[in-house]
Design a protein around this motif. Sequence first.
Motif, short mmCIF file in Angstrom:
data_model
loop_
_atom_site.label_atom_id
_atom_site.label_comp_id
_atom_site.label_asym_id
_atom_site.label_seq_id
_atom_site.Cartn_x
_atom_site.Cartn_y
_atom_site.Cartn_z
N ARG A 41 -15.39 56.73 -49.75
CA ARG A 41 -14.86 55.39 -49.56
C ARG A 41 -14.99 54.93 -48.12
O ARG A 41 -15.32 53.77 -47.84
N THR A 45 -17.06 51.71 -46.96
CA THR A 45 -16.46 50.58 -46.24
C THR A 45 -17.27 50.24 -45.00
O THR A 45 -17.53 49.07 -44.72
N THR A 49 -19.09 46.62 -44.55
CA THR A 49 -18.73 45.70 -43.49
C THR A 49 -19.92 45.38 -42.61
O THR A 49 -20.15 44.23 -42.25
N ASP A 274 -8.38 44.92 -46.83
CA ASP A 274 -9.60 45.48 -47.40
C ASP A 274 -9.71 45.19 -48.89
O ASP A 274 -10.77 44.76 -49.35
N HIS A 278 -12.77 43.10 -50.56
CA HIS A 278 -13.52 43.71 -51.65
C HIS A 278 -13.56 42.82 -52.89
O HIS A 278 -14.58 42.67 -53.54
#
Lengths: 840, 163
Positions: A41, A45, A49, A274, A278
Motif C-alpha cells: 500500500r 500510494t 501520488t 487519502d 482514492h
Amino acid sequence: MDDLLAEFLTETNESLAELDVALLKLERTPDDRETLSQIFRLVHTIKGTCGFLGLPRLERVAHAGESVLGKVRDGVLAVTPDIVSLILRALDRIKAIVTALGATGAEPPGDDAPLIAALDEAAEGRFEMAAPAAVPAVAAEAGRSREPAPPRPPEEAPPPAAEPVAQTIRVTVDVLEDLMTLVSELVLTRNQLLQLARTQEDSAFTVPLQRLSQITSDLQEGVMKTRMQPIGNAWNKLPRLVRDLARDLDKKIELTMHGQETELDRQVLELIKDPLTHMVRNSGDHGLELPAERRAAGKPEVGRISLKAYHEGGHIIIEIADDGRGLAVERIRAKAIANGLATEAELAGMSEGQIQRFIFRAGFSTAAQVTAVSGRGVGMDVVKTNIERIGGTIDLKSVAGAGSTFTIKIPLTLAIVSALIVEAGGERFAIPQLSVVELVRAGGGSGAVIERINATPVLRLRDRLLPLVNLNELLQLRPAAAADAADSDAYIVVAQVGATMLGIMVDQVFDTEEIVVKPVAPILRHITMFSGNTILGDGSVIMILDPNGIARATAIGGGDHRGALHAATGAQRTEDRTAILVFRAGGQQPFAVPLGLVARLENIERERIEASAGALVTQYRGRLMPLVPVSGSVDEQRERHPVLVFADGERSMGLLVDEIVDVVEERLDIELSAARPGLLGSAVVAGHATDVIDTAYWLSQAWRDWFGGRAGETARRRILLVDDSDFLRQLLVPWLSAAGYRVTATASAAAALKLRDAGVMFDAIVSDIEMPDMDGLAFARAVRGDGIWSGLPILALSAREEPRDMEAARAAGFSDFAGKSDRDALTAALRRCVAEPAHS
Amino acid sequence: MTTDLLERPTPASASADAASDEQVLVTLTVADQLCGIPVLGVRDVLGEQVITRIPLAPPEIAGSLNLRGRIVTAVDLRRRLCLPPAPPDTASMSVVAEQGGELYALLVDQVAEVMTLKASAFERNPPTLPPSWAEFSNGIYRLEGRLLLVLDVGRLLAIGEGS
C-alpha cells in the motif's frame, strides 16, 4: 516550492522511513501478510501520488517496484533476501530522487532503465535464475552489498543534509490534547481570579488581570483552532488531480465541491485525506465513462463528480457522487466467485446492495486493465479500513447507468461548533447554531402567541404553523402543569431538522459560545436528545441538545429526508406538501382547509354567539366578527364551538365547526370539483376522502366584498401567480389547482423574474397590479421587454375594473383582466388566455 | 474546588497489593456505612462540586462535573445502594474512578483514609446481605468495632446493564 509538492515530500519521506522498517521485518518473517500488505500500500500510494504531480521518473520506478510486490503478495514470488534487496534498491533510488526533489524542486536527470529492467524481470519470475536465493534471511545488508550496481549512484545523490524545506511542523495530537487540558484549567483559574478581583475595588491587580484574561481567551481560541481545519484543506488538491486524471484518461470531468468550510478535527482530516483522494480517483477512472460512451447513453459528455460535506446529528457526512455507469453488479458477482470471496449459492441470496459492497473487500478490483491510476486491488478496502479506524462508516448506493454515491459518516467527536446557550427548568443547554434558524419571543407584549390544537402547542410564524416542543416537558424538567402556566411567555428556538422546521420552547436564551463537542459517557448514550456535552467558558458542564433526536422523540420528522425548503426562493408549487387542518362539521364527514389560510383557532362559548341583522356575529378582539356555520346551523346543545378564524388585513371572519380533528402534512391533490357550493372538491387526507372547503365562498358569505381591497391570482396548465398577499396566494393556489392548473406562486415581481432568468417556463402569468417595489404594470413591461416569457399571456388581477386602469394595463402588456372576487370570471379569462396563444 | 488527597498510587503500594495477603483500600462512608474501594482504582478524591443535572438520565446518575477540563459522570452512591437521599445541607465528597477510558465520580458522604488491610480479616458476603448490596460488594473486612464493605466499582458503574 509548490504546496502540493512540499506535502508530497513530507508524506513520502514518512512512508519511506516506514517502508525500510517494514521491509526488514518482512525479510525476517516472510509469511507476515499484514506487513506485506502494508508495504504494498505504501508503494502504491507513492506511485499514485507522483503520477499526478508529473514525476515520471519516480513513477516508473515505483510502478516497477509495485509490480514485483504485487507478485509477492499474490504468492507468485516468494520473499527471498534477493527480492527484498531488489526492492530496497528501488526504494533507495526513490529516496535519492525525492531528496533531489526537495533540494531543487525538480526530478534529477538519471537513467533508471537497468533497475527497472531488473524489477520487471523479477516480476516475470526470471529473477530466481539470475540470482539463486540461498542467503540466510537475516543477511539483508549482505544481500545489498552483493548487488552489481551500487544502489546510490553518487552523481544523483545530493548531500544527505539537504532535507526538504519544512513549511509546517507536525505535532502529535497528544501534545495538542495536553495543551487543551491545560488551557481549560487556565481558564478556570482565570475565572476564579476574576471572581476574587470583583470583590475588591481599586485593586492593583485589576489591570494586569484583565490582560491575563484576554490573553487566556486568545490562547484558548488558538489552541482549539489548532485542532480544527476546514475539510476544504483536504480537497484543495483534488481539482488538479481531476484535471490531470481527465487528461490522462481522455475523459471530460467536472468536479463540484460543497461544504468546504465544514470543520473537522485535524487528526480525522489527515486520516480521511487519502481515502478521499482514492475515491475521487476511482470515480474518475472506473465510474465515469468515455465521452463517446456517455453520448451513446444519452448523457452529457462531461461527467460529474461531486463532493459534499456537512454536519448531521453529531456526525460529519461526506458524499462522493459521480454520474457515471454505476457499479457492474454482474462483474462484481463473477469476480467474487473467481476470487473465492463467496459461492454462487451465497451470492444468489444477496441483494444488489450486498453484492456491490464486495468492492470493500481486500484484494478486489474489477478494473479489467491495470492502469497507472488505479486498479490493483488496493483501494476501496484501504479506504474502508482507514475510515473504520476513526470510528466512521462507509456506504454506497449505485444505480446502473446513473452513477454511484459513496457516503462516509465520521463521528464528530472533537469538532468545535458554535452553540446557542438556553435555559429550561433551571438548567442550561447548548443547541448547535447550525440547526438554529431564528429566535422568536412569544408573549410578553410581542406579537407572537403560542396557540394550542388539542393541547399541542403551535406558533404562527409568518404564513406557516410551526410545531412546538416544550423542552421542560420533553426533558421532564418541570411538571407539565407548571410548564403549561409558564409557557405563554417563552422563547422559541426555531430549528431546522432535515426538511422540517421545529420550534423548541425554552425559558431563557443566553449567548452563543464556541464549544468543543465531547461525547457523553456510555451509560448516557441511550438518551437520544443529546448529541454530546461540553464545558463552557465558566467551567460548568452543559449538555448539547440534538435537534434530530428531539424531532425523532416527538415524531415530527426523521433525519432521513433532507432537502432545501422552497421557502428559500419564495416559490411554492402545488405539488408540495401543505399543512392541512382537518375538521368536522355537521356529520362524520371530514373537511379540510390549508392551515396557512387559518389565522387563528378559537373556542367560543355559545352565549358569545349573537345575531345581528340576520347574521351570526361574535365580539372578537374589540370588533364584531361575522360567523358562518359550515353545517348551516348552530348546534344549540353545544357549550363551546371551535371557530376557524380567517383574517386579511383588518378584517376577519369565523367559520363555526363541530370539532377540530387534526393537522396533517400532505400533498393536496384536489380530485373532483364539487357540485355543492362552498367545497372545492375532495382530496385524500390522512387516508380518508375529505372535502376541501372553498374558503373564498365562505368568506364571501361573511363579507360580500372580501376581495375588494386586495389582489388575487389564477393559473392554467402551468401558471405563474404573482401576488404580494400571502392570503390570496394561499387561497388561489388550491383554487386554481382544483380548476386543473399547476400553479407556482411568488410573492413579488422580482422573485418571478428570477424564475424567468432561471429558465422556468409557464403557459400563462397571472399578476396582481398593486404590489410594493415593482408593481404589476412594471412587471408586465419587464416580461414583454425581454426573455423567454415575452410571448406569454399575462392576466391582470384587479379589484376595480375602471376603463382607465384597463387601458394602462393593456399598454403595459397585459392580455386580459379578471376581478379577484369572481372565480368564474377568472377561470374563464384564464381559459381564453391560455387557449389563444396555442392557436396562434 | 478540587482537593487532591491522594497522589497517584506508587509502585510500592501496587506491589503490596500484589502480595495478596494485604489490600490497600480508600475508605469512605455512605449513610454511616464504612466502605472501601481498592486504591488502585481511585484517580482522585474531590470535595464539594458543582454538578450539572442530566435530564432523562437513570436516577442513579447525579449529573456531570468538570474535573480539570474532563467531563466526569457523577453517580450517587446512596441511590445506587437504594439508600434514602442524604439530608439537605450534608456536605458530600466524591471518589473518581476510571472505567473503560471514562471517568466517573462516586458521590459519598465522607472520604476517610487509606487503609492497608490484612487478608485474614476478610470474609465473603454473608448470604443474608440484601441483594441490592450483595450485588456491589466483594466481601467484608472485620475491623475493630466496625465492618468495612468492599465495593465493586465495576458493578457499581454498570448502570442500566441489567442486574
